[in-house]
Design a protein around this motif. Structure first.
Motif, PDB file in Angstrom:
ATOM      1  N   ALA A  25      -6.600  11.817  83.072  1.00  0.00           N
ATOM      2  CA  ALA A  25      -6.208  10.749  82.633  1.00  0.00           C
ATOM      3  C   ALA A  25      -5.761  11.150  80.740  1.00  0.00           C
ATOM      4  CB  ALA A  25      -7.197   9.638  82.170  1.00  0.00           C
ATOM      5  N   TRP A  26      -6.479  12.471  80.262  1.00  0.00           N
ATOM      6  CA  TRP A  26      -6.045  13.133  79.022  1.00  0.00           C
ATOM      7  C   TRP A  26      -5.551  14.187  79.305  1.00  0.00           C
ATOM      8  CZ3 TRP A  26      -6.049   8.726  75.547  1.00  0.00           C
ATOM      9  CH2 TRP A  26      -6.487   7.965  76.345  1.00  0.00           C
ATOM     10  N   ALA A  27      -4.968  14.351  77.417  1.00  0.00           N
ATOM     11  CA  ALA A  27      -4.958  16.254  78.238  1.00  0.00           C
ATOM     12  C   ALA A  27      -4.682  16.138  76.539  1.00  0.00           C
ATOM     13  CB  ALA A  27      -3.056  16.354  77.673  1.00  0.00           C
ATOM     14  N   LEU A  28      -5.950  17.815  76.638  1.00  0.00           N
ATOM     15  CA  LEU A  28      -6.552  17.958  75.241  1.00  0.00           C
ATOM     16  C   LEU A  28      -5.242  19.671  75.108  1.00  0.00           C
ATOM     17  CD1 LEU A  28      -8.391  16.637  76.720  1.00  0.00           C
ATOM     18  CD2 LEU A  28     -10.575  17.960  75.857  1.00  0.00           C
ATOM     19  N   VAL A  43      -3.300  23.671  76.922  1.00  0.00           N
ATOM     20  CA  VAL A  43      -3.243  22.339  77.867  1.00  0.00           C
ATOM     21  C   VAL A  43      -4.951  22.294  78.420  1.00  0.00           C
ATOM     22  CG1 VAL A  43      -2.844  20.162  78.954  1.00  0.00           C
ATOM     23  CG2 VAL A  43      -1.046  21.887  77.578  1.00  0.00           C
ATOM     24  N   TRP A  44      -5.488  21.576  78.788  1.00  0.00           N
ATOM     25  CA  TRP A  44      -6.606  21.495  79.627  1.00  0.00           C
ATOM     26  C   TRP A  44      -6.345  19.674  79.627  1.00  0.00           C
ATOM     27  CZ3 TRP A  44     -12.006  23.258  77.532  1.00  0.00           C
ATOM     28  CH2 TRP A  44     -11.745  24.719  77.451  1.00  0.00           C
ATOM     29  N   ASP A  66      -4.738  18.358  69.537  1.00  0.00           N
ATOM     30  CA  ASP A  66      -4.860  16.724  69.803  1.00  0.00           C
ATOM     31  C   ASP A  66      -5.008  16.560  70.700  1.00  0.00           C
ATOM     32  OD1 ASP A  66      -2.693  17.305  70.636  1.00  0.00           O
ATOM     33  OD2 ASP A  66      -1.003  16.084  69.834  1.00  0.00           O
ATOM     34  N   VAL A  67      -5.343  15.230  71.579  1.00  0.00           N
ATOM     35  CA  VAL A  67      -5.042  14.830  72.917  1.00  0.00           C
ATOM     36  C   VAL A  67      -4.674  13.549  72.449  1.00  0.00           C
ATOM     37  CG1 VAL A  67      -7.327  13.672  74.369  1.00  0.00           C
ATOM     38  CG2 VAL A  67      -8.432  15.138  72.270  1.00  0.00           C
ATOM     39  N   VAL A  68      -4.131  13.303  73.619  1.00  0.00           N
ATOM     40  CA  VAL A  68      -2.606  12.160  74.473  1.00  0.00           C
ATOM     41  C   VAL A  68      -3.405  12.232  75.733  1.00  0.00           C
ATOM     42  CG1 VAL A  68      -1.558  13.358  72.397  1.00  0.00           C
ATOM     43  CG2 VAL A  68      -1.421  14.318  74.768  1.00  0.00           C
TER      44      VAL A  68
END
Length: 79
Positions: A25-28, A43-44, A66-68
């Protein structure tokens, strides 16, 4: 009925946590300043369950940028 040949279907993003197969659900977005240029982003992907632990791991090392949401993982940070 038509069948999609193997390899033609888009893959659902999966969490990067070891052993986790949950949808991401998230890209770190992160970078290691010792080996990456400042503009480089690795990207993790994280599911809801692993977002906090993966974020903490990267943040402790000062790698986290960032986290998106995963759908925005390829969007530039300044866009």
């Amino acid at each position: 009925m038509t069948e999609t040949p193997p390899g033609d279907a888009p893959e659902e993003p999966i969490c990067s946590a070891k052993g986790c197969r949950a949808p991401a659900a998230w890209a770190l977005r992160w970078n290691n300043p010792k080996i990456h240029t400042p503009d480089r982003r690795k990207v993790w992907l994280a599911c809801e369950e692993h977002r906090e632990s993966l974020t903490a791991f990267l943040d402790r090392r000062d790698f986290l940028k960032d986290v998106v949401p995963v759908a925005e993982r390829d969007t530039p940070a300044d866009a």
